[in-house]
Structures are given as structure tokens and as C-alpha cells.
Design an enzyme around this catalytic site. Structure first.
Site, PDB file in Angstrom:
ATOM      1  N   THR A  61       4.908   1.442   6.196  1.00  0.00           N
ATOM      2  CA  THR A  61       3.586   1.161   6.268  1.00  0.00           C
ATOM      3  C   THR A  61       3.071   2.094   7.193  1.00  0.00           C
ATOM      4  OG1 THR A  61       2.032  -0.577   7.110  1.00  0.00           O
ATOM      5  CG2 THR A  61       4.208  -0.755   8.021  1.00  0.00           C
TER       6      THR A  61
ATOM      7  N   ASP B  54       5.128  -5.712   5.478  1.00  0.00           N
ATOM      8  CA  ASP B  54       5.382  -7.376   5.663  1.00  0.00           C
ATOM      9  C   ASP B  54       5.528  -7.758   4.330  1.00  0.00           C
ATOM     10  OD1 ASP B  54       2.870  -6.783   5.648  1.00  0.00           O
ATOM     11  OD2 ASP B  54       2.540  -8.182   7.352  1.00  0.00           O
ATOM     12  N   GLY B  55       4.521  -7.904   3.495  1.00  0.00           N
ATOM     13  CA  GLY B  55       4.421  -8.570   2.360  1.00  0.00           C
ATOM     14  C   GLY B  55       5.705  -8.472   1.361  1.00  0.00           C
ATOM     15  N   THR B  56       5.980  -6.973   1.159  1.00  0.00           N
ATOM     16  CA  THR B  56       7.036  -6.632   0.183  1.00  0.00           C
ATOM     17  C   THR B  56       8.415  -7.303   0.681  1.00  0.00           C
ATOM     18  OG1 THR B  56       5.902  -4.737  -0.399  1.00  0.00           O
ATOM     19  CG2 THR B  56       8.213  -4.876  -0.982  1.00  0.00           C
TER      20      THR B  56
ATOM     21  N   GLY C 160       0.715  -1.214   0.086  1.00  0.00           N
ATOM     22  CA  GLY C 160       0.029   0.085  -0.006  1.00  0.00           C
ATOM     23  C   GLY C 160       0.998   1.122  -0.182  1.00  0.00           C
TER      24      GLY C 160
ATOM     25  N   ASP D 110       0.725   1.031   9.199  1.00  0.00           N
ATOM     26  CA  ASP D 110       0.196   0.145   9.944  1.00  0.00           C
ATOM     27  C   ASP D 110       1.339   0.020  11.392  1.00  0.00           C
ATOM     28  OD1 ASP D 110      -2.060  -0.274   8.352  1.00  0.00           O
ATOM     29  OD2 ASP D 110      -0.905  -2.233   7.667  1.00  0.00           O
TER      30      ASP D 110
ATOM     31  N   ARG E  19     -24.397  12.350  20.396  1.00  0.00           N
ATOM     32  CA  ARG E  19     -24.441  11.332  19.771  1.00  0.00           C
ATOM     33  C   ARG E  19     -23.268  10.619  20.141  1.00  0.00           C
ATOM     34  NH1 ARG E  19     -25.288  12.893  13.720  1.00  0.00           N
ATOM     35  NH2 ARG E  19     -27.600  13.424  13.565  1.00  0.00           N
TER      36      ARG E  19
ATOM     37  N   MET F  47      -7.743   2.269   9.859  1.00  0.00           N
ATOM     38  CA  MET F  47      -6.994   1.253   9.699  1.00  0.00           C
ATOM     39  C   MET F  47      -6.024   0.477  10.419  1.00  0.00           C
ATOM     40  SD  MET F  47      -6.141   1.950   5.403  1.00  0.00           S
ATOM     41  CE  MET F  47      -7.396   1.712   4.168  1.00  0.00           C
ATOM     42  N   GLY F  48      -5.023  -0.249   9.949  1.00  0.00           N
ATOM     43  CA  GLY F  48      -3.968  -0.784  10.851  1.00  0.00           C
ATOM     44  C   GLY F  48      -3.859  -2.288  10.566  1.00  0.00           C
TER      45      GLY F  48
HETATM   46  O1  F6P Z   1      -1.379  -2.013   4.976  1.00  0.00           O
HETATM   47  C1  F6P Z   1      -1.965  -0.757   4.818  1.00  0.00           C
HETATM   48  C2  F6P Z   1      -3.475  -0.747   4.807  1.00  0.00           C
HETATM   49  O2  F6P Z   1      -3.725   0.250   4.522  1.00  0.00           O
HETATM   50  C3  F6P Z   1      -4.078  -1.480   5.847  1.00  0.00           C
HETATM   51  O3  F6P Z   1      -4.109  -0.570   7.212  1.00  0.00           O
HETATM   52  C4  F6P Z   1      -5.549  -1.805   5.295  1.00  0.00           C
HETATM   53  O4  F6P Z   1      -6.172  -3.061   5.946  1.00  0.00           O
HETATM   54  C5  F6P Z   1      -5.098  -2.434   3.933  1.00  0.00           C
HETATM   55  O5  F6P Z   1      -3.847  -1.592   3.748  1.00  0.00           O
HETATM   56  C6  F6P Z   1      -5.952  -1.657   2.802  1.00  0.00           C
HETATM   57  O6  F6P Z   1      -5.682  -2.241   1.638  1.00  0.00           O
HETATM   58  P1  F6P Z   1      -6.285  -1.836   0.169  1.00  0.00           P
HETATM   59  O7  F6P Z   1      -5.601  -0.561  -0.101  1.00  0.00           O
HETATM   60  O8  F6P Z   1      -6.060  -2.952  -0.686  1.00  0.00           O
HETATM   61  O9  F6P Z   1      -7.673  -1.524   0.432  1.00  0.00           O
END
Ligand code: F6P
Length: 363
Positions: free
Chosen positions: A140, A118-120, A14, A142, A177, A184-185
């Protein structure tokens, strides 16, 4: 005369604020200090699978420090060890690592700089084991990478998320409210924890602490009884109830990590409204957290990481990622980084600090 060193830069996973600042730092230092040639690989691993790249000159990276995204493009799907190929209606996964490694070798590189999460960096580790000299840089929003205290992009995401929480406060207060802000994360609660504390969330829900919706409802009721007629709930997209499950937004079949989280905010909002009788609304911050200009902190961190990576290349310290440990930058083996994500430890001092000012974690 000594042969000019040649490096390539790849950005995977991402996008996030600060990637261009790293590309700039690596390229400028490599050219200015070591006279290296620099190549930019297009669209992450897709570029090495399909030979898409271009030379990066000093001028190409001038003026990109503040720019969001990545000038090289990225991919969350392309993986040479598990490459998705469409066969009619079906998807087939092929191992194209051998031709990919041949492509990289033909580039005659001294190093491939992999900027990613982590993936990359997992793929980078495999490529390293298969003979490619690699240096990794932790990227990242995250903040869930092993071997580093922090990743660039995280501070920017927390800043944007906090701004979002600040802005819903006024609606929460004016309309009495419950406002739920979903952040995200992935499977880690770092963004929600930091932004939740910075934004004064009354309830913070993170994947590492499974919540009980009755405890959340009671916290909202209790605030109401005390005259605080609104509540702010900050929920990480990966949070889940005790004995329940995560909320999945979509499955990206081509991806090696196919689950895309999202939607827990709406589920919780409906439950809280039903249980407390107080009107509730949910906001999903989503990709806003990944966009736009990096914070000054991330620009500085990106510059430190990028320039350190070039020194590691010059010293031939391959198979390592530049990690942050306290105030220092250290080489962390990609093997350690590849061991899995770094989630929030339950004894993290921030959790304790938040609890001590009355924040509820739903447990
Ligand atoms: O790893 C970054 C991230 O934005 C995460 O926080 C989220 O779960 C994911 O990527 C969203 O992925 P995509 O851009 O494929 O919707």
C-alpha cells in the site's frame, strides 16, 4: 515422484508501484528454485469468486519489474464475505465465502499468495481461518499496515509527492502565494509526513494531529512578516480540524470501506486566503501517487518480499504476512495484521525532527 506444488497469486485493493515486481519475484523464484506451478488470479477476490485465473509462466513475468499497476488486475470492492449484488436500484450484500472457498479448493493449491493492504489481508485472514493456506505480502502507498515497518509502494508515492511539492515551490515563490498540496494516505499521515519533510513543507497536517486553522494562518502571517512571502502547506487527505471532521470526496456503496477522502486542500485554501488575505491555491496529487514505475527502493523491497514469501510457502508457514523489521524480513501473523491500521505515533521521531526545524503541524 513428489507432486509439483501449485500456488496462486492475487492482488487486491488499490494499485501501487511495485506490485508487478512482487508478482515477478514470486513467480520466478517459485518456478526456478522450487519447480512450482503458478496461477495468476484476475482482479483480486473477484477472480476467486468468479473463477477467473490463468497460468503464469516465466515469460509472462519477464520484463514487468519496472511496470506500474498490476498485470493481474485488482478490485477494491470484491469481498467474498460481503459481496455487493445489485437488485434493481438497491444493493444487497451476500456472504459468498462458501462457494468461493470451494472454488479455491478446486484449484488444488498449496498456497494462495495475497498481495494487498489492510482490506485484502483482512479477507486473507478470514480465508485462512476458513481453511485456505495463505501467505500475505504488504502492499500500500499508505504505509499503514501493522506488523511491518514499511510497505512496498510507499517509497514511490513519497517520491512522486515530493516531486509535486518541489514543483509548486516555484509558483509559490514567484507569485507570493500559499500553495496547498493534498496527499493521499487514507487515515494515516505517513505520506504527508515523509513527503512534507522531504519537500520542505512549512506546515504539515496529518490525521493523527488535529489542526487549528488559526495556528496555520498565524504561521503564514509570521512567515510573511519575516519576508518569506510564500508558504507551502502539505495536507494529508484524512487531516481534520480540532472539533471538526474529515472531507469526503465520494461514497462507494459497494465497498466494505466506502469512504473516499479528498477535498480538504480546497477547503483549507479558501480558509487560509480569507484569514490572511494572501492568495492561496490547492493541488490534489491524488492517483498520480499510485501510478508509474516503482522507485529502486520499492523494486528491491518487492523482490525481497516476494522471494521470502516463496520460502515461507515451501516451509508451509501459512497464515503469515512477510513483514519488514529493521533490516530483516519476518513472518507476522495475519491475525495481528488484521487488528487495524498503523497510524503515525505522536512520538514518532520524524515529527520531533520536523518541529525542531520550525515545521508547524497546526497544533
Ligand atoms: O489505499 C490507497 C489509497 O490510494 C488511499 O490513499 C486513498 O484514500 C484511496 O486509496 C483512494 O481510493 P480510490 O482509488 O478508490 O479512489
Amino acid at each position: 515422484m513428489e507432486k509439483k506444488k501449485r500456488i496462486a497469486i492475487l492482488t487486491g485493493g488499490g494499485d501501487c508501484p511495485g506490485i508487478n515486481a512482487v508478482i515477478r519475484a514470486v513467480t520466478k523464484k517459485a518456478i526456478l528454485e522450487y519447480g512450482m506451478d503458478v496461477i495468476g488470479i484476475q482482479d483480486g477476490y473477484y477472480g476467486v469468486i468468479h473463477n477467473r485465473y490463468r497460468k503464469l509462466e516465466y515469460d509472462d513475468v519477464s520484463g514487468i519489474l519496472t511496470l506500474g499497476g498490476t498485470i493481474l488486475g485488482t478490485s477494491k470492492i470484491a469481498n467474498p464475505y460481503r459481496y455487493a449484488v445489485k437488485k434493481g436500484d438497491k444493493l444487497e450484500f451476500q456472504d459468498v465465502s462458501k462457494p468461493t472457498i470451494d472454488n479455491i479448493k478446486k484449484l488444488d493449491l498449496n498456497c494462495l499468495v495475497c498481495i494487498g493492504g489492510d482490506g485484502t489481508l483482512n479477507i486473507a485472514h478470514r480465508l485462512f481461518k476458513d481453511g485456505i493456506p495463505i501467505v500475505g505480502i504488504p502492499k500500500t502507498i499508505d504505509n499503514d499496515l501493522r506488523g511491518t515497518d514499511i510497505t512496498f509502494g510507499f517509497d514511490s508515492a513519497v517520491y512522486i509527492a515530493t516531486e509535486g511539492i518541489d514543483r509548486v515551490h516555484t509558483t509559490a515563490q514567484s507569485h507570493h502565494r500559499v500553495m496547498i498540496v493534498e496527499l493521499m494516505g487514507h487515515n494515516a499521515g505517513w505520506i504527508a509526513l515523509h513527503a512534507g519533510i522531504a519537500g520542505g513543507g512549512d506546515i504539515i497536517l496529518i490525521p493523527e494531529i488535529q489542526y487549528d486553522k488559526e495556528i496555520i494562518a498565524e504561521k503564514v502571517r509570521e512567515r510573511n512578516r519575516k519576508g518569506r512571502r510564500f508558504s507551502i502547506v502539505v495536507v494529508a487527505e484524512g487531516a481534520k480540524p480540532k472539533g471538526g471532521d474529515i472531507v469526503i470526496q465520494r461514497i462507494v456503496k459497494e465497498s466494505s470501506d466506502p469512504i473516499r477522502l479528498g477535498g480538504i486542500g480546497f477547503v483549507l485554501g479558501a480558509q487560509i486566503e480569507k484569514m490572511t488575505g494572501i492568495e492561496s491555491r490547492a493541488v490534489v496529487m491524488g492517483h498520480l501517487q499510485r501510478g508509474g514505475s516503482p522507485t529502486p527502493f520499492d523494486r528491491v523491497l518487492a523482490t525481497r518480499l516476494g522471494t521470502k514469501a516463496v520460502d515461507m510457502i515451501e516451509n508451509e508457514e501459512f497464515g503469515y504476512m512477510v513483514g519488514v523489521k529493521g533490516v530483516s524480513l519476518v513472518g507476522v501473523s495475519l491475525e495481528d495484521v488484521a487488528k487495524g491500521p498503523r497510524t503515525v505515533p505522536l512520538d514518532d521521531p520524524l515529527i520531533e525532527a520536523a518541529r525542531s526545524v520550525g515545521t508547524c503541524f497546526g497544533d
